[in-house]
Design a protein around this motif. Structure first.
Motif, mmCIF file in Angstrom:
data_model
loop_
_atom_site.group_PDB
_atom_site.id
_atom_site.type_symbol
_atom_site.label_atom_id
_atom_site.label_comp_id
_atom_site.label_asym_id
_atom_site.label_seq_id
_atom_site.Cartn_x
_atom_site.Cartn_y
_atom_site.Cartn_z
ATOM 1 N N THR A 83 0.841 -1.189 0.000
ATOM 2 C CA THR A 83 0.000 0.000 0.000
ATOM 3 C C THR A 83 0.876 1.239 0.000
ATOM 4 N N ILE A 84 0.466 2.233 -0.789
ATOM 5 C CA ILE A 84 1.117 3.542 -0.763
ATOM 6 C C ILE A 84 0.051 4.547 -0.359
ATOM 7 N N GLU A 85 0.329 5.273 0.727
ATOM 8 C CA GLU A 85 -0.662 6.176 1.307
ATOM 9 C C GLU A 85 -0.059 7.552 1.573
ATOM 10 N N PRO A 86 -0.703 8.608 1.090
ATOM 11 C CA PRO A 86 -0.218 9.958 1.405
ATOM 12 C C PRO A 86 -0.274 10.208 2.914
ATOM 13 N N ARG A 87 0.794 10.786 3.461
ATOM 14 C CA ARG A 87 0.859 11.046 4.906
ATOM 15 C C ARG A 87 0.874 12.523 5.235
ATOM 16 N N GLY A 88 1.509 13.339 4.411
ATOM 17 C CA GLY A 88 1.525 14.758 4.711
ATOM 18 C C GLY A 88 2.225 15.547 3.634
ATOM 19 N N LEU A 89 1.776 16.769 3.448
ATOM 20 C CA LEU A 89 2.385 17.676 2.488
ATOM 21 C C LEU A 89 3.426 18.551 3.159
ATOM 22 N N TRP A 90 3.050 19.159 4.268
ATOM 23 C CA TRP A 90 3.956 20.088 4.934
ATOM 24 C C TRP A 90 4.865 19.307 5.881
ATOM 25 N N ILE A 91 5.962 18.806 5.317
ATOM 26 C CA ILE A 91 6.947 17.997 6.034
ATOM 27 C C ILE A 91 8.272 18.746 5.974
ATOM 28 N N VAL A 92 8.833 19.087 7.114
ATOM 29 C CA VAL A 92 10.120 19.788 7.119
ATOM 30 C C VAL A 92 11.168 18.867 6.509
ATOM 31 N N GLY A 93 11.900 19.392 5.534
ATOM 32 C CA GLY A 93 12.927 18.614 4.856
ATOM 33 C C GLY A 93 12.435 17.893 3.621
ATOM 34 N N ALA A 94 11.152 18.016 3.310
ATOM 35 C CA ALA A 94 10.602 17.359 2.119
ATOM 36 C C ALA A 94 9.403 18.156 1.621
ATOM 37 N N ASN A 95 9.017 17.885 0.402
ATOM 38 C CA ASN A 95 7.858 18.528 -0.207
ATOM 39 C C ASN A 95 6.728 17.510 -0.302
ATOM 40 N N GLY A 96 6.502 16.824 0.795
ATOM 41 C CA GLY A 96 5.454 15.823 0.879
ATOM 42 C C GLY A 96 6.005 14.439 1.145
ATOM 43 N N ARG A 97 5.173 13.639 1.817
ATOM 44 C CA ARG A 97 5.565 12.271 2.196
ATOM 45 C C ARG A 97 4.402 11.323 1.960
ATOM 46 N N LEU A 98 4.746 10.157 1.427
ATOM 47 C CA LEU A 98 3.826 9.030 1.335
ATOM 48 C C LEU A 98 4.491 7.851 2.025
ATOM 49 N N ASP A 99 3.706 6.929 2.535
ATOM 50 C CA ASP A 99 4.238 5.725 3.165
ATOM 51 C C ASP A 99 3.950 4.522 2.274
ATOM 52 N N LEU A 100 4.983 3.706 2.048
ATOM 53 C CA LEU A 100 4.856 2.464 1.300
ATOM 54 C C LEU A 100 5.051 1.327 2.300
ATOM 55 N N ARG A 101 4.038 0.500 2.432
ATOM 56 C CA ARG A 101 4.115 -0.644 3.345
ATOM 57 C C ARG A 101 3.913 -1.935 2.564
ATOM 58 N N ARG A 102 4.803 -2.869 2.838
ATOM 59 C CA ARG A 102 4.688 -4.234 2.279
ATOM 60 C C ARG A 102 5.012 -5.179 3.411
#
Length: 145
Positions: A83-102
């Motif tokens: 699964t790939i799920e959006p986690r947040g846009l306003w992340i210090v050090g990045a321009n967005g984060r998604l989580d990939l779980r297997r």
């Protein structure tokens, strides 16, 4: 363009600025999902039937309603496998984060690009955040094995 830290520490974000960032995030996610789907190995498929609700602090501050974002479920021989799920846009050090779980494996997908620039996606094992790899077909395949 400002980065996330500069953006969040500015005097005030306008509603239009926040709307633009949220729309850009949704478009980058859609583009990323399309690329990932094109990289899936034989026997793998995807679906985007589930959604997560995005309501981050900058959105609340300008009274912007929540945004529904798609979750990308990856299936191996029709069985749920990752699964790939959006986690947040306003992340210090990045321009967005998604989580990939297997299974027990957990990876972060981060966009290292500046705001409104061409995405620079990297894949980072949660257990060792120093090992960022460019997100490409090979990096994805290594997680899906």
């Amino acid at each position: 363009m400002a980065d996330v830290l500069e953006e969040l520490t500015a005097d005030a974000l306008t509603r239009a600025q926040v709307e633009d960032r949220v729309e850009d995030w949704a478009q980058r996610i859609a583009g990323l999902y399309g690329r990932i789907e094109s990289w899936l190995p034989p026997g793998w498929s995807s679906r985007r039937t589930r959604r997560v609700r995005m309501i981050e602090e900058p959105m609340r501050e300008v009274d912007l309603p929540p945004r529904e974002l798609p979750v990308l479920d990856l299936l191996a021989d029709e069985a749920p496998a990752a699964t790939i799920e959006p986690r947040g846009l306003w992340i210090v050090g990045a321009n967005g984060r998604l989580d990939l779980r297997r299974g027990a494996d957990h990876h972060l997908i981060l966009d290292r690009a500046a705001n409104f620039e061409e995405p620079d996606w990297v894949l980072v094992p949660l257990s060792d955040r120093r090992r960022a790899l460019p997100l490409d077909r090979s990096a994805l395949s290594s997680v899906l094995r």
